[in-house]
Design an enzyme around this catalytic site. Structure first.
Site, PDB file in Angstrom:
ATOM      1  N   SER A  38      -7.916  64.255  48.605  1.00  0.00           N
ATOM      2  CA  SER A  38      -7.348  63.071  49.245  1.00  0.00           C
ATOM      3  C   SER A  38      -5.864  62.863  48.975  1.00  0.00           C
ATOM      4  O   SER A  38      -5.233  62.031  49.625  1.00  0.00           O
ATOM      5  CB  SER A  38      -8.117  61.816  48.802  1.00  0.00           C
ATOM      6  N   ASN A  95       8.538  71.105  48.319  1.00  0.00           N
ATOM      7  CA  ASN A  95       7.763  70.919  47.090  1.00  0.00           C
ATOM      8  C   ASN A  95       6.253  70.880  47.314  1.00  0.00           C
ATOM      9  O   ASN A  95       5.477  71.202  46.410  1.00  0.00           O
ATOM     10  CB  ASN A  95       8.202  69.646  46.363  1.00  0.00           C
ATOM     11  N   CYS A 131       6.386  72.401  41.553  1.00  0.00           N
ATOM     12  CA  CYS A 131       7.635  72.604  42.294  1.00  0.00           C
ATOM     13  C   CYS A 131       8.845  72.802  41.391  1.00  0.00           C
ATOM     14  O   CYS A 131       9.689  73.664  41.665  1.00  0.00           O
ATOM     15  CB  CYS A 131       7.866  71.446  43.260  1.00  0.00           C
TER      16      CYS A 131
END
Length: 350
Positions: A10, A317, A150
């Site tokens: 989610s 990212n 990232c």
């Protein structure tokens, strides 16, 4: 077709995984979990995926995961994945873990950087760090992939050819990373909520970011030297994108920039998602031109007056810094084309 589950579907990273896997010709997503949204359609939380999935979110069940999946992507918080991974592996499932729980080889570093005693040090040795540009061969057939985030991905891919090339006076580096608000996840906090970040350039964890541990681990693997890095992320007001500027000091002020550019190209030869940037119009990498894609743009600049070289890398990212790279590593592990499900050009304008 490989039956795949996404555990923690989610959030932003889970949603990005679902977007990519919907276009993947070798997998079928059969199980998507969310504690908060169990029983609800995927499109309630990810309206961009309307029409792509006809299954609902489920509560996690050990019985169902064994029936429904052959491979599992874990998009769970740090210190949560660690409780899932051992049993999933015992069940014969492949695991791609997007948390930090299996990225570090040395369990002592978890005490230092994450303040917990790692309960499965033997699995740390078996996990493969999931940057295909660095660990392509090791990823083949991997059962446990520790997919990096990232800040570490952007820094490692910028610094890797630098530490490999024997042009540095020392191996003490500085990485300045600017990153968009989606890095903070779908649940807003005071620091990550976009209205609080709009018009802000805000450094955080400047005394020592925990991703420095995995960056040093990987750069030492590449260079065979002791590398120390100071990694300082900065929250900026973009939604997507990360730019790493990695600073080092040259052993000599007569670096042949054309030859070094060729060394970068050679270092990343054959890697489909690396683009080396050099030119007059857009001379340095810019996250704006990789948004929505799994590409990493690499470039550099030399300030001869002070003997400094700066390596740049730009990524999305949520893509190369999270979901895209996880799918890329999964592809390599399964012997698929590296770019399966990832043949997506960047968005423009973005």
């Amino acid at each position: 077709m490989i039956r795949v589950a996404v555990i923690g579907g989610s959030g932003y990273t889970g949603g990005e995984l679902l977007r990519l896997l919907a276009m993947h010709n070798k997998v079928e997503v059969t199980y998507i979990t969310s504690r908060e949204y169990a029983g609800k359609p995927i499109s309630i939380i990810h309206p961009n995926l309307r029409g792509f999935y006809n299954i609902n979110f489920s509560q996690f069940s050990w019985d169902k995961i064994g029936e429904k999946a052959e491979a599992v992507f874990l998009a769970l918080p740090h210190k949560v994945s660690v409780d899932y991974v051992p049993k999933l592996l015992e069940m014969g499932l492949q695991v791609v873990d997007l948390s930090a729980d299996f990225r570090l080889k040395n369990p002592e570093l978890y005490k230092l950087w994450y303040e917990f005693d790692h309960p499965y040090p033997d699995l740390l040795k078996k996990a493969v760090y999931g940057i295909p540009e660095i660990h392509y061969e090791e990823l083949k057939g991997a059962k446990l992939i520790a997919s990096p985030g990232c800040n570490s991905t952007a820094t490692i891919l910028a610094a890797a050819p630098l530490v490999y090339s024997n042009i540095l006076d020392n191996y003490r580096l500085i990485s300045d990373v600017k990153v968009g608000s989606s890095e903070g996840g779908a649940k807003p906090s005071e620091g990550s909520h976009h209205p609080e970040r709009q018009n802000a350039i805000r450094p955080y964890e400047a005394e020592g970011h925990r991703h420095a541990a995995e960056v040093e681990q990987e750069l030492q693997y590449i260079s065979k030297k002791e590398v120390k890095i100071s990694l300082v992320p900065h929250a900026v007001s973009t939604i997507r994108g990360a730019l790493a500027s990695v600073h080092g000091w040259l052993i000599s002020d007569d670096l042949n920039e054309i030859e070094f550019w060729k060394k970068i190209i050679e270092f990343y030869r054959g890697r489909k998602f690396v683009r080396v940037i050099r030119g007059n119009i857009h001379p340095y990498p810019d996250p704006k031109y990789v948004i929505g894609s799994n590409f990493v743009d690499i470039g550099f600049a030399v300030e001869k007056r002070v003997g400094r070289i700066t390596m740049f890398s730009a990524i999305d990212n949520l893509m190369k810094g999270a979901a895209g790279q996880a799918v890329q590593a999964f592809n390599v592990s399964r012997g698929f084309e590296e770019d399966e499900g990832l043949r997506i050009p960047p968005l423009r304008p973005a």
